[in-house]
Design a protein around this motif. Structure first.
Motif, PDB file in Angstrom:
ATOM      1  N   CYS A 117       0.843  -1.196   0.000  1.00 17.89           N
ATOM      2  CA  CYS A 117       0.000   0.000   0.000  1.00 17.89           C
ATOM      3  C   CYS A 117       0.883   1.251   0.000  1.00 17.89           C
ATOM      4  O   CYS A 117       1.747   1.412   0.865  1.00 17.89           O
ATOM      5  N   PRO A 118       0.689   2.183  -0.948  1.00 16.68           N
ATOM      6  CA  PRO A 118       1.464   3.425  -0.974  1.00 16.68           C
ATOM      7  C   PRO A 118       1.228   4.248   0.294  1.00 16.68           C
ATOM      8  O   PRO A 118       0.154   4.196   0.880  1.00 16.68           O
ATOM      9  N   SER A 119       2.236   5.005   0.694  1.00 12.63           N
ATOM     10  CA  SER A 119       2.145   5.774   1.931  1.00 12.63           C
ATOM     11  C   SER A 119       1.020   6.809   1.893  1.00 12.63           C
ATOM     12  O   SER A 119       0.332   7.024   2.889  1.00 12.63           O
ATOM     13  N   HIS A 120       0.794   7.436   0.735  1.00 14.39           N
ATOM     14  CA  HIS A 120      -0.254   8.458   0.679  1.00 14.39           C
ATOM     15  C   HIS A 120      -1.640   7.840   0.809  1.00 14.39           C
ATOM     16  O   HIS A 120      -2.571   8.445   1.355  1.00 14.39           O
ATOM     17  N   ARG A 175      -2.217   5.021   2.575  1.00 11.88           N
ATOM     18  CA  ARG A 175      -2.315   4.640   3.980  1.00 11.88           C
ATOM     19  C   ARG A 175      -2.740   5.838   4.843  1.00 11.88           C
ATOM     20  O   ARG A 175      -3.605   5.725   5.715  1.00 11.88           O
ATOM     21  N   GLU A 176      -2.123   7.008   4.578  1.00 11.77           N
ATOM     22  CA  GLU A 176      -2.464   8.194   5.342  1.00 11.77           C
ATOM     23  C   GLU A 176      -3.891   8.650   5.058  1.00 11.77           C
ATOM     24  O   GLU A 176      -4.607   9.102   5.963  1.00 11.77           O
TER      25      GLU A 176
END
Length: 481
Positions: A59-62, A64-65
Motif C-alpha cells: 500500500c502506498p504511503s499516501h 495509507r495516510e
C-alpha cells in the motif's frame, strides 16, 4: 448492488468485491489479499496497525495516510454522538460502520415497509448507537482484576493490544492531557497516580465509555463516603478473624497536634496488618500513669482482652507505670516499649557524654546556621555537588546523628567552601555567627531493633579497634535501654 455514488468510503478505490453480491468479501488492489468482514476490514488492512488484520505490504504511503485520516474522522464523529469507542481486538468489530452496507439496508427496508417510508428514512439514515445493556453490569470484568492482569502481562513482556494502534495512542494522549490538567488545577500530588486504587478507577471509567456524568460534590462528600466506610468495615472483618485466631497487639501512638493537644492514636496489629481504631484526647492526663493505665485497660477490654498479646507504647515514665499496671492485672499480657522511642533515648543519652556533647552541639549549630540562610545554602550545595547535609530519620536524635554523619562525609567540600573566595568575600565571613539548634520530633515505628543494635555495637567496637575504654560508656547506655 450499490451505485457508484453510494460508495463514499475511500476504501472502494483500492479494493474490489470478489463476488458481486457479497459485500463481506473484498480483494486488495495492491497485494491481492482476500479478506472477509466488509469494507471496514479493507480499511484496517490498508491502514495497518491492527492486531487481527495483516497490513498491506504494497500500500502506498499516501493511500495509507488517506485511509487513516478517514477512519480518524469517523471515530471522532462517533464520539460526538456518544457512541462507544472501537475495540480493535474484536474479530467482527464495527461491521455496520460502512456507508454502503447501511444504504443497501435502507433500500431493502424501503421495499419491505413502503407504508411507513417517512419514519424509515429518518431512522435508517442515522446509525443507532451501540448501548450497553443490563447484562454488561454482570459480565464486565472487575477493574482490580483487569489492572492486575495487565501488570502481570507487562512483567511477562507481552505485547499490548493497542501498542501499534495510532488512534488509541492519540485518544490516550488526549485523555492524559485532560487528566493531568485537572491534577494541576486541583493541586493533587503527583504520587497520587501510584496508589493501588488509581488503576482500577481509570479502568472503571473506561468500561463505562463516553458520556459518563462526573460525580457531584454531594456524591463524593456524602454518598460515596458512606459506602467507603461500609466497605472498610467489611475489610476489617478479616482482620478481626485473624485477631481471634492469632492474637493481636495494641499500639498507642502519642503525638501533639498544632493546637498543643496530646492525642493518642490506638491501632491494632495482627498478621494481616495494622488497622486504626480511634484517637483519644489525653491532654489532661498524659503525665498521669494511673489515668493512662485506666485508658489502656478500657481499650484492652473493648477490643477483647482474651486476644491481646501485648500493648506497645513509648517509654515515657507515665507509660512505663501504666504498662506495669497492665502486666499486673493481665498475666498473659506484655507491655512492650516502642523500639523507635528507645532508640531516640539511646542517642539522647549518648550525646550527653561530654566529649560527644560538644561535637553534637557544634555540628547541629553549624547545620542550622547554613540552612537558615538560603544564599549560603545555595553556596554549600555548589561545593557539595547538590548534596544536602540533613538526613531525615524516624526519630529526633536519629536525624541529628545522621546529619552529623553527612557533615563528616562532606567535610572536605565544606572546608573548600569556607576557604573559597566566594566565602571570604561574602557577608557571612564578616558577621558574628548566631547559631541555634533546630530539630523536630517524629516517632514512627522501627522493626528488628535488636539485630540492628548488635550490628551497630560491632561497628562501634571495630571503629575503635576494640579498645573497650573508648566505647564502654556508650555500650552501658545502649544496654540500659
Amino acid at each position: 448492488m450499490t451505485s457508484g455514488s453510494n460508495r463514499k468510503d475511500p476504501a472502494w478505490q483500492y479494493a474490489h468485491l470478489v463476488e458481486e453480491n457479497n459485500l463481506n468479501k473484498f480483494e486488495c488492489n495492491f497485494c491481492g489479499k482476500v479478506s472477509n468482514g466488509g469494507v471496514y476490514r479493507v480499511k484496517q488492512h490498508l491502514a495497518g496497525g491492527y492486531r487481527n488484520v495483516t497490513a498491506c505490504p504494497k500500500c502506498p504511503s499516501h493511500v495509507r495516510e488517506e485511509i487513516r485520516e478517514f477512519m480518524s474522522k469517523k471515530k471522532t464523529q462517533k464520539e460526538e454522538i456518544n457512541m462507544l469507542p472501537d475495540f480493535n481486538d474484536m474479530d467482527m468489530e464495527d461491521e455496520d460502520e460502512d456507508d454502503d452496507v447501511i444504504e443497501i439496508n435502507v433500500n431493502q427496508h424501503r421495499k419491505l415497509t413502503s407504508s411507513s417510508q417517512g419514519s424509515s428514512k429518518s431512522k435508517s439514515k442515522s446509525k443507532t448507537p451501540k448501548r450497553k445493556g443490563p447484562m454488561d453490569v454482570y459480565f464486565t470484568p472487575n477493574p482490580e482484576s483487569v489492572v492486575k492482569n495487565r501488570k502481570d502481562q507487562a512483567k511477562g513482556k507481552q505485547t499490548k493490544i493497542d501498542a501499534n494502534d495510532p488512534y488509541k495512542k492519540e485518544m490516550r494522549a488526549r485523555a492524559l492531557q485532560r487528566f493531568a490538567r485537572w491534577m494541576y488545577d486541583a493541586g493533587i500530588p503527583f504520587n497520587a497516580v501510584n496508589y493501588e486504587s488509581f488503576g482500577p478507577m481509570i479502568e472503571a471509567i473506561g468500561q463505562y465509555g463516553p458520556g459518563m456524568k462526573p460525580p457531584t460534590y454531594h456524591e463524593v462528600r456524602v454518598t460515596q463516603l458512606k459506602k467507603e466506610v461500609k466497605h472498610t468495615e467489611d475489610l476489617m472483618k478479616y482482620h478481626k478473624e485473624d485477631c481471634a485466631k492469632y492474637g493481636r497487639s495494641i499500639m498507642a501512638d502519642g503525638w501533639t497536634d498544632k493546637r498543643g493537644r496530646t492525642l493518642i492514636n490506638f491501632l491494632v496489629n495482627c498478621p494481616r496488618g495494622t488497622m486504626f481504631v480511634e484517637s483519644v484526647d489525653a491532654s489532661s492526663y498524659s503525665k498521669d500513669g494511673q489515668k493512662l493505665f485506666e485508658l489502656l485497660d478500657k481499650f484492652v477490654e473493648k477490643v477483647g482482652k482474651e486476644n491481646v498479646v501485648q500493648v506497645i507504647t513509648d517509654s515515657a515514665a507515665a507509660n512505663v507505670l501504666a504498662g506495669r499496671f497492665l502486666e499486673a492485672k493481665y498475666e498473659h499480657l506484655y507491655w512492650t516499649p516502642c523500639a523507635a522511642h528507645c532508640l531516640d533515648l539511646m542517642f539522647e543519652d549518648i550525646f550527653k557524654i561530654p566529649r560527644l556533647k560538644k561535637t553534637f552541639e557544634r555540628g547541629i549549630a553549624a547545620h542550622g546556621y547554613i540552612y537558615n540562610r538560603p544564599t549560603l545554602l545555595n553556596m554549600m550545595r555548589r561545593f557539595t555537588n547538590l548534596k544536602n547535609l540533613i538526613k531525615p530519620a524516624k526519630t529526633r536524635f536519629a536525624t541529628a546523628f545522621l546529619t552529623l554523619s553527612r557533615m563528616h562525609q562532606q567535610k572536605n567540600n565544606l572546608r573548600k567552601m569556607v576557604t573559597s573566595e566566594d566565602w571570604t568575600s561574602s557577608k557571612w565571613a564578616k558577621e558574628p555567627q548566631v547559631l541555634r539548634l533546630v530539630d523536630t520530633e517524629k516517632k514512627p515505628p522501627m522493626g528488628y531493633i535488636y539485630e540492628a543494635m548488635d550490628r551497630a555495637k560491632e561497628c562501634i567496637a571495630s571503629s575503635f579497634d576494640h579498645k573497650e575504654e573508648k566505647y564502654n560508656e556508650i555500650f552501658e547506655i545502649i544496654d540500659k535501654r
